[in-house]
Design a protein around this motif. Structure first.
Motif, PDB file in Angstrom:
ATOM      1  N   TYR A 261       0.812  -1.216   0.000  1.00 40.06           N
ATOM      2  CA  TYR A 261       0.000   0.000   0.000  1.00 40.06           C
ATOM      3  C   TYR A 261       0.845   1.265   0.000  1.00 40.06           C
ATOM      4  N   THR A 287      -0.422   9.061   2.162  1.00 42.33           N
ATOM      5  CA  THR A 287      -1.592   8.731   1.351  1.00 42.33           C
ATOM      6  C   THR A 287      -2.847   8.553   2.198  1.00 42.33           C
ATOM      7  N   ASP A 288      -2.692   8.214   3.484  1.00 44.60           N
ATOM      8  CA  ASP A 288      -3.857   7.940   4.334  1.00 44.60           C
ATOM      9  C   ASP A 288      -3.853   8.734   5.639  1.00 44.60           C
ATOM     10  N   GLU A 289      -2.890   9.644   5.800  1.00 41.33           N
ATOM     11  CA  GLU A 289      -2.830  10.489   6.987  1.00 41.33           C
ATOM     12  C   GLU A 289      -2.353  11.870   6.587  1.00 41.33           C
ATOM     13  N   ALA A 299      -2.426   3.294  11.618  1.00 34.13           N
ATOM     14  CA  ALA A 299      -2.807   3.317  10.215  1.00 34.13           C
ATOM     15  C   ALA A 299      -2.842   1.896   9.676  1.00 34.13           C
ATOM     16  N   PRO A 302      -6.033  -0.321   3.240  1.00 36.08           N
ATOM     17  CA  PRO A 302      -7.454  -0.630   3.013  1.00 36.08           C
ATOM     18  C   PRO A 302      -7.795  -2.103   3.128  1.00 36.08           C
ATOM     19  N   GLU A 305      -8.361  -2.802   6.810  1.00 34.59           N
ATOM     20  CA  GLU A 305      -9.226  -1.897   7.577  1.00 34.59           C
ATOM     21  C   GLU A 305     -10.431  -2.630   8.176  1.00 34.59           C
TER      22      GLU A 305
END
Length: 328
Positions: A261, A287-289, A299, A302, A305
């Motif tokens: 990821y 990318t996600d934070e 974190a 996906p 998750e």
């Protein structure tokens, strides 16, 4: 089709809270991702780096509570270097290490550069290497909220030392990746063969591997204070897929494509048994934070998750929110 340099290095800890304290408070590195080992989600995977975790700056740790100490030996990644900008920065670190009770050497010359050898609290063998005269792969950008002044801050990963019994095999695989021998330096251990220094791409401290032949040691035993694997940089997914084809043509067993990821990977062992990874430069850790709060929360990629509730239930709490020391 050459790799670009060192991407990251992953080590092991048995004390995740102590690890976080040492690498952020003493070494002043930024925790840029608190996630889990995707192959064992009961274990944390912490990523330290420069302000954004740029490729070539990431020192990562798997947390395995209760693991025994590593035993030094062949077939191991036996030395990890961290870059600083100058010889003056090394003088700062000599004082800082003394003040914090960190076991360290005086500033010394090794492989053409000034260095300080030191250990983390679990005995990992580390070195600070000066970029005073370095040319090659660019360093990272220190985080402006580090407790270490920017002029002395750690800017990325430097040379990685591999200890092996049959150096010619490791040299051959590194040659396949594009590394070329640049020089040989006297052995650190009496009576042993010279250390082979190899560089790739733009060269310099961020693209160097040092191969230490040792005929006097048995195989290393992995544990806390030891290193799990080293990853080398490739540009993107397309180049990674091309490397898979090359390794298959060379009949080198490998993992094939692995989606991490934050980057994409490929794993294989060189003939002396050391685990190598090829990893793409992107997508990256923001990318996600948000950039401002990297590493403060758990974190998950996906594809994990949906397991968040059970993963969090199996993890020991670890508070990584920015504490008051950041602003001291």
């Amino acid at each position: 089709m050459n790799v670009k340099g060192i991407h990251h290095l992953s080590a092991m800890t048995g004390n995740v809270q102590g690890n976080f304290k040492f690498y952020t408070e003493v070494l002043g590195m930024r925790l840029i991702k608190k996630t889990v080992n995707q192959d064992d989600t009961t274990a944390y995977h912490l990523f330290y780096g420069d302000e954004r975790g740029n490729p070539g700056t990431e020192l990562t740790f798997f947390d395995f509570p209760g693991i025994g100490p590593t035993k030094a030996g062949v077939s191991s990644i036996s030395g990890t270097s961290l870059r600083v900008a100058s010889d003056e920065a090394l003088r700062y670190w000599t004082e800082r290490f003394t003040a914090h009770g960190v076991k360290h050497s005086p500033v010394t010359e090794f492989a053409g550069r000034n260095v300080i050898f030191f250990e983390d609290p679990e005995g990992q063998q580390l070195a600070l290497v000066s970029d005073e005269t370095n040319e090659g792969v660019a360093a990272g950008t220190p985080w402006d909220r580090s407790p270490v002044p920017e002029a002395s801050a750690i800017t990325g990963l430097g040379p990685v030392k591999l200890t092996v019994r049959k150096p010619e095999s490791t040299v051959a695989v590194l040659g396949l990746l594009g590394f070329k021998e640049t020089r040989r330096v006297p052995a650190l251990a009496e009576g042993q063969a010279d250390i082979i220094v190899m560089q790739v791409g733009e060269g310099g401290t961020g693209a160097e591997v040092q191969i230490e032949p040792r005929s006097d040691l048995s195989a290393a035993t992995p544990g806390k204070g030891g290193v799990h694997h080293v990853a080398f940089r490739v540009e993107d997914k397309e180049e990674l897929l091309a490397w898979i084809d090359i390794l298959n043509q060379m009949k080198l067993p490998n993992s094939g494509f692995v989606e991490r990821y934050y980057f994409r990977s490929l794993y294989f062992r060189e003939p002396n048994g050391i685990l190598f990874e090829l990893a793409t430069d992107g997508p990256g850790f923001d990318t996600d934070e948000p950039f401002e709060t990297l590493g403060e929360s758990l974190a998950l990629p996906p594809f994990l998750e949906h397991q968040r509730k059970s993963i969090e239930a199996n993890l020991k709490p670890l508070d990584t929110k920015r504490n008051s020391w950041i602003d001291d």
